[in-house]
Design an enzyme around this catalytic site. Structure first.
Site, short mmCIF file in Angstrom:
data_model
loop_
_atom_site.label_atom_id
_atom_site.label_comp_id
_atom_site.label_asym_id
_atom_site.label_seq_id
_atom_site.Cartn_x
_atom_site.Cartn_y
_atom_site.Cartn_z
N GLY A 86 0.78 -1.23 0.00
CA GLY A 86 0.00 0.00 0.00
C GLY A 86 0.81 1.28 0.00
N HIS A 87 2.13 1.17 0.15
CA HIS A 87 2.98 2.37 0.20
C HIS A 87 3.65 2.55 -1.14
CE1 HIS A 87 6.07 5.15 1.90
NE2 HIS A 87 5.00 5.56 2.54
N PHE A 88 2.96 3.24 -2.02
CA PHE A 88 3.38 3.49 -3.39
C PHE A 88 3.64 2.19 -4.14
CE2 PHE A 88 5.41 7.06 -0.87
CZ PHE A 88 4.32 7.91 -0.99
#
Length: 154
Positions: free
Chosen positions: A51-53
């Protein structure tokens, strides 16, 4: 400086953290009560990359900071193991009480994050550390962390 080789079991005996929130894989060097160098191999399948880039994954700065806080906790705990010859330490709980961090470069999947912590100050149950994270010669983050030792709830 202590030349002992530290195992994952040693890390787990000192830190209360467990997967997926254990961010230190090994200790490279320990100078009891002074400094420590540890490492974290950042795997491509880490939970936070989903979910983090996702199109261009980087390790979140807050997790780099947590890895440095864990490294600082290891400096405190492993120093007690060496100095007090405590072969069965009780993990102590530390909360991150304050931080002043600068993030200079991102850390990517497959990087080996080198984590360094140096003791700066101790006052009662507060412990301040100068910390730095690197990948190769590139600085990822640096700053100061204050950890507060807390009593276990019964």
């Amino acid at each position: 400086m202590n030349e002992r080789e530290w195992t994952k079991e040693d890390i787990l005996s000192v830190l209360p953290h467990r997967e997926p929130f254990l961010f230190v894989d090994r200790v490279i060097r320990l100078s009891p009560s002074k400094s420590i160098i540890a490492e974290r191999e950042i795997q491509a399948d880490e939970f936070f990359f989903r979910g983090h880039f996702p199109q261009q994954p980087i390790m979140p700065g807050v997790l780099v900071t947590d890895a440095l806080a864990q490294t600082s906790g290891l400096l405190w705990g492993l120093s007690r193991v060496v100095q007090e010859k405590d072969t069965t330490p009780t993990p102590r709980l530390f909360y991150l009480a304050a931080s002043t961090m600068k993030y200079k470069n991102p850390a990517y999947p497959e990087d080996v994050l080198r984590l360094e912590s140096r003791t700066e100050n101790e006052f009662g149950s507060l412990f301040t550390y100068a910390v730095e994270a690197y990948v190769g010669k590139k600085t990822i983050a640096s700053g100061t962390l204050t950890l507060a030792m807390v009593e276990e709830k019964e």
